[in-house]
Design a protein around this motif. Structure first.
Motif, mmCIF file in Angstrom:
data_model
loop_
_atom_site.group_PDB
_atom_site.id
_atom_site.type_symbol
_atom_site.label_atom_id
_atom_site.label_comp_id
_atom_site.label_asym_id
_atom_site.label_seq_id
_atom_site.Cartn_x
_atom_site.Cartn_y
_atom_site.Cartn_z
ATOM 1 N N GLY A 192 52.050 55.253 1.668
ATOM 2 C CA GLY A 192 50.571 55.555 1.081
ATOM 3 C C GLY A 192 49.812 55.988 1.849
ATOM 4 O O GLY A 192 48.943 56.972 1.459
ATOM 5 N N ILE A 193 49.853 55.954 3.198
ATOM 6 C CA ILE A 193 48.987 56.489 4.370
ATOM 7 C C ILE A 193 49.182 57.888 4.211
ATOM 8 O O ILE A 193 48.308 58.893 4.338
ATOM 9 C CB ILE A 193 48.689 55.893 5.479
ATOM 10 N N LYS A 194 50.471 58.300 4.445
ATOM 11 C CA LYS A 194 50.653 59.723 4.467
ATOM 12 C C LYS A 194 50.367 60.522 3.200
ATOM 13 O O LYS A 194 49.969 61.598 3.484
ATOM 14 C CB LYS A 194 52.217 59.654 4.752
ATOM 15 N N LYS A 195 50.495 59.747 1.896
ATOM 16 C CA LYS A 195 50.241 60.658 0.748
ATOM 17 C C LYS A 195 48.806 60.781 0.661
ATOM 18 O O LYS A 195 48.106 61.747 0.476
ATOM 19 C CB LYS A 195 50.800 59.811 -0.233
ATOM 20 N N LYS A 196 47.649 59.572 0.918
ATOM 21 C CA LYS A 196 46.390 59.823 0.871
ATOM 22 C C LYS A 196 45.774 60.517 2.024
ATOM 23 O O LYS A 196 44.685 61.264 1.750
ATOM 24 C CB LYS A 196 45.992 58.243 0.701
ATOM 25 N N CYS A 197 45.947 60.321 3.136
ATOM 26 C CA CYS A 197 45.446 60.753 4.326
ATOM 27 C C CYS A 197 46.097 62.141 4.880
ATOM 28 O O CYS A 197 45.406 62.732 5.742
ATOM 29 C CB CYS A 197 45.296 59.859 5.381
ATOM 30 N N GLY A 198 47.219 62.725 4.328
ATOM 31 C CA GLY A 198 47.788 63.886 4.844
ATOM 32 C C GLY A 198 49.107 63.574 5.645
ATOM 33 O O GLY A 198 49.064 62.584 6.426
ATOM 34 N N ALA A 199 49.978 64.314 5.345
ATOM 35 C CA ALA A 199 51.518 64.096 6.202
ATOM 36 C C ALA A 199 51.119 64.085 7.474
ATOM 37 O O ALA A 199 51.979 63.725 8.513
ATOM 38 C CB ALA A 199 52.359 65.055 5.655
ATOM 39 N N ASP A 200 50.211 65.110 8.054
ATOM 40 C CA ASP A 200 50.014 65.257 9.405
ATOM 41 C C ASP A 200 49.039 63.936 10.223
ATOM 42 O O ASP A 200 49.054 64.031 11.526
ATOM 43 C CB ASP A 200 49.236 66.480 9.777
ATOM 44 N N THR A 201 48.725 62.955 9.464
ATOM 45 C CA THR A 201 47.912 62.011 10.078
ATOM 46 C C THR A 201 48.988 61.016 10.936
ATOM 47 O O THR A 201 50.270 60.793 10.453
ATOM 48 C CB THR A 201 47.671 60.821 8.912
ATOM 49 N N LEU A 202 48.802 60.760 12.118
ATOM 50 C CA LEU A 202 49.574 60.079 13.140
ATOM 51 C C LEU A 202 49.487 58.450 12.784
ATOM 52 O O LEU A 202 48.437 57.870 12.477
ATOM 53 C CB LEU A 202 49.137 60.003 14.465
ATOM 54 N N VAL A 203 50.802 58.090 12.281
ATOM 55 C CA VAL A 203 50.974 56.430 11.887
ATOM 56 C C VAL A 203 51.495 55.685 13.136
ATOM 57 O O VAL A 203 52.619 56.252 13.582
ATOM 58 C CB VAL A 203 51.234 56.362 10.497
ATOM 59 N N HIS A 204 50.970 54.552 13.385
ATOM 60 C CA HIS A 204 51.670 53.992 14.694
ATOM 61 C C HIS A 204 51.827 52.488 14.040
ATOM 62 O O HIS A 204 50.999 51.959 13.297
ATOM 63 C CB HIS A 204 50.404 54.072 15.799
ATOM 64 N N ILE A 205 53.064 51.754 14.212
ATOM 65 C CA ILE A 205 53.081 50.518 14.076
ATOM 66 C C ILE A 205 53.292 49.758 15.127
ATOM 67 O O ILE A 205 54.106 49.776 16.037
ATOM 68 C CB ILE A 205 54.156 50.232 12.832
ATOM 69 N N HIS A 206 52.432 48.492 15.058
ATOM 70 C CA HIS A 206 52.696 47.503 16.078
ATOM 71 C C HIS A 206 52.820 46.141 15.432
ATOM 72 O O HIS A 206 52.385 45.512 14.478
ATOM 73 C CB HIS A 206 51.125 47.271 16.898
ATOM 74 N N ALA A 207 54.000 45.608 15.664
ATOM 75 C CA ALA A 207 54.784 44.120 15.081
ATOM 76 C C ALA A 207 55.196 43.412 15.984
ATOM 77 O O ALA A 207 56.202 43.809 16.946
ATOM 78 C CB ALA A 207 55.609 44.725 14.006
ATOM 79 N N HIS A 208 54.775 42.099 16.073
ATOM 80 C CA HIS A 208 55.573 41.158 16.630
ATOM 81 C C HIS A 208 56.813 40.577 16.141
ATOM 82 O O HIS A 208 57.055 41.150 15.043
ATOM 83 C CB HIS A 208 54.718 39.872 16.814
ATOM 84 N N ALA A 209 57.771 40.050 16.963
ATOM 85 C CA ALA A 209 59.166 39.926 16.317
ATOM 86 C C ALA A 209 59.339 38.346 16.037
ATOM 87 O O ALA A 209 60.385 38.011 15.425
ATOM 88 C CB ALA A 209 59.931 40.216 17.622
ATOM 89 N N THR A 210 58.309 37.541 15.814
ATOM 90 C CA THR A 210 58.342 36.096 15.516
ATOM 91 C C THR A 210 59.212 35.725 14.398
ATOM 92 O O THR A 210 59.774 34.638 14.550
ATOM 93 C CB THR A 210 56.794 35.633 15.432
ATOM 94 N N THR A 211 58.936 36.565 13.262
ATOM 95 C CA THR A 211 59.824 36.013 12.141
ATOM 96 C C THR A 211 61.290 36.556 11.908
ATOM 97 O O THR A 211 61.973 36.208 11.065
ATOM 98 C CB THR A 211 59.217 36.420 10.696
ATOM 99 N N GLY A 212 61.636 37.327 13.080
ATOM 100 C CA GLY A 212 63.035 37.993 12.987
ATOM 101 C C GLY A 212 63.270 39.046 12.099
ATOM 102 O O GLY A 212 64.386 39.701 12.089
ATOM 103 N N VAL A 213 62.243 39.629 11.033
ATOM 104 C CA VAL A 213 62.458 40.758 10.291
ATOM 105 C C VAL A 213 61.859 42.076 10.814
ATOM 106 O O VAL A 213 62.363 42.920 10.169
ATOM 107 C CB VAL A 213 61.776 40.429 8.888
ATOM 108 N N THR A 214 60.976 41.939 11.757
ATOM 109 C CA THR A 214 60.317 43.195 11.840
ATOM 110 C C THR A 214 60.920 44.417 12.621
ATOM 111 O O THR A 214 60.541 45.368 12.454
ATOM 112 C CB THR A 214 58.965 42.977 12.650
ATOM 113 N N LEU A 215 62.222 44.225 13.255
ATOM 114 C CA LEU A 215 62.934 45.257 13.589
ATOM 115 C C LEU A 215 63.273 46.335 12.326
ATOM 116 O O LEU A 215 63.353 47.557 12.554
ATOM 117 C CB LEU A 215 64.043 44.938 14.377
ATOM 118 N N VAL A 216 63.695 45.488 11.240
ATOM 119 C CA VAL A 216 64.035 46.180 10.009
ATOM 120 C C VAL A 216 62.417 46.980 9.406
ATOM 121 O O VAL A 216 62.882 48.074 8.702
ATOM 122 C CB VAL A 216 64.600 45.502 8.942
#
Length: 504
Positions: A192-216
């Motif tokens: 959604g961000i890439k579509k609305k803000c442009g494909a050249d928008t740098l997107v960065h994800i920060h996710a903790h591991a606590t629930t066991g699903v976030t590597l996926v």
């Protein structure tokens, strides 16, 4: 060659903040710096968050000197910090002049990437900091705190990203502090961000591991076009920490994505922290596994341990389950704030009050301020009855303006107050340290000449900590208290005393 996915390494800040209560001494990080600098990371997060507080409160170390050291030791790689918008690194809003000066000094001392967030996702609270970063020529990362509620939709997060880009943010970070970001949501938000803000928008994800699903979730985010992800060397990863650097690198093999990071140097740096970790055993989080219950409660692990210690201190440790059930109610009543510092502490403490004293019979000053808009606006509506109680208790009206618009210039006052302190060195950096931690800074300035402390212990020195003595006002074991009980609840460095009548 496949598409390159950039990595931000958290070992120098959030990895040990999440697992070792931010106690790692600078001297234990220095030996790994050359390998980290040569490894090919996009950035190394090394400052901000709780490090500033921990440096002066526990480690007798000047956080500004830590930043200058990192700059010398890591000449090739961008340094990154976490900044709480208008709160800077403290627990209140500062007027714009102080925010601008902090950013200017952080940039001058070596900071490159400023990850700027607001606990409520009130983007008005990011505006001054983002503009200040842009003025220094450094990288401003506009940040969205990810949370789940009836009002936090994919479209709402994508709109936030668009507003941040319009504000001048150089990149957008999706910050998942409680490991709530499931794989499909990660894919949908990044797409959604890439579509609305442009494909050249740098997107960065920060996710903790606590629930066991976030590597996926990181993998799905990458498939949707995510450019940069946060990782932590495996020696200090998983549990309530982050996903392991080595695992992410290996996971990408054969997928058409790859990193620029040198695996051999990562392994070498990791072996250093593997040796260091046992020295901090007494600070090591007990939680090392997976907790999927967080998807129901949305309560980060650090918040649970904070509430548990508050309850145990009052002889009410057996009531934790009641408090955990009350947190979602308080969150709903206050407009569904994301649970991150300081909103997590404010909501958690109010849930403790509600369980111990009855629903909203007492409110912390901070919770009343949260209800009345003094921390900013929330995406959800506030519960009218609770809002009225907050207004009656605080004896002030709700506000809809940006909270910092109500603040008067304060730099000269802060300078004058700091100048009275023993061992104040006359620098703007010392004034900023005092501004953020006025209770802790005087003691730190006084002891600073003694040099940094290392709280790590060799295994032979480690002994079990004695059990804490029972507080005299705590309820007697095995029965209801016969006299009124005084509870002392600590929130953001302030103590709130509340006396509760005996149970019938």
């Amino acid at each position: 060659m496949g598409r390159v996915v950039e990595l931000t390494e958290l070992i120098l800040r959030d990895a040990h903040q999440s697992l070792l209560a931010t106690r790692m001494a600078m001297e234990d990080m220095i030996p790994a710096c050359e390998d980290l600098d040569n490894a090919g990371y996009w950035s190394l997060e090394c400052w901000g968050g709780a490090t500033f507080d921990s440096c002066i409160r526990f480690l007798n170390e000047d956080p500004w000197e830590r930043l200058r050291q990192f700059r010398k030791l890591l000449p090739k790689t961008k340094l990154q910090m976490l900044l709480r918008g208008q709160n800077l690194l403290g627990y209140r809003h500062y007027e714009d002049g102080v925010v601008e000066r902090f950013v200017e000094k952080a940039a001058k001392n070596g900071m490159d990437v400023f990850r700027v967030f607001d606990a409520l996702n009130d983007l008005r609270n990011l505006k001054t900091a983002v503009a200040a970063v842009k003025k220094t020529g450094k990288h401003a990362q506009g940040t969205i705190c990810y949370t789940v509620s009836p009002v936090h939709t994919i479209d709402a997060f994508v709109d936030m990203a668009q507003h941040l880009k319009e504000m001048g943010a150089d990149s957008i970070c999706l910050k998942d502090m409680a490991a709530l970001l499931k794989p499909q949501a990660a894919y949908d938000i990044v797409s959604g961000i890439k579509k609305k803000c442009g494909a050249d928008t740098l997107v960065h994800i920060h996710a903790h591991a606590t629930t066991g699903v976030t590597l996926v979730s990181l993998m799905k985010g990458i498939e949707a076009g995510c450019d940069i992800v946060d990782v932590a060397l495996s020696a200090l990863s998983l549990g309530s920490g982050h996903n392991p650097t080595e695992a992410l690198i290996e996971m990408l093999e054969g997928t058409g994505y790859e990193t620029r990071v040198n695996k051999d140097l990562v392994v070498k740096a990791n072996s250093h922290f593997t040796k260091i970790r046992p020295r901090y055993k007494e600070f090591l989080s007990d939680f090392t596994g997976v907790d999927t219950e967080i998807f129901k409660s949305q309560i980060p692990g650090g918040m649970i341990s904070n509430m548990e210690s508050q309850l145990k201190g009052q002889g009410a440790g057996d009531r934790l389950q009641e408090v955990l059930l009350e947190v979602p109610n308080v969150r709903k009543d206050s407009g569904y704030p994301p649970l991150v510092t300081p909103s997590s502490q404010i909501v958690g403490t109010q849930a403790v009050f509600n369980v111990l004293m009855g629903k909203y019979k007492a409110m912390s000053g901070e919770f009343a301020d949260l209800m009345l808009g003094y921390y900013g606006s929330t995406l959800g509506e506030k519960e009218p009855d609770v809002l009225a109680k907050a207004e009656a208790q605080a004896k002030k009206k709700p506000i809809t303006c940006r909270p910092a618009d109500l603040l008067k210039p304060e730099w000269e006052v802060l300078q004058a107050d700091a100048a009275k302190l023993e061992n104040f060195n006359g620098s703007d950096e010392d004034v900023l340290t005092f501004a953020m931690f006025p209770q802790v800074a005087p003691k730190f300035f006084k002891s600073r000449p003694q040099g940094p402390l290392n709280l790590g212990k060799d295994p032979a020195q480690q002994v079990a900590a004695p059990a804490p003595a029972a507080k005299p006002e705590a309820a007697a074991k095995g029965g209801a208290p016969k006299a009124p009980v005084t509870y002392v609840v600590s929130l953001n460095g302030k103590e709130h005393k509340v006396t509760v009548a005996a149970a019938e």
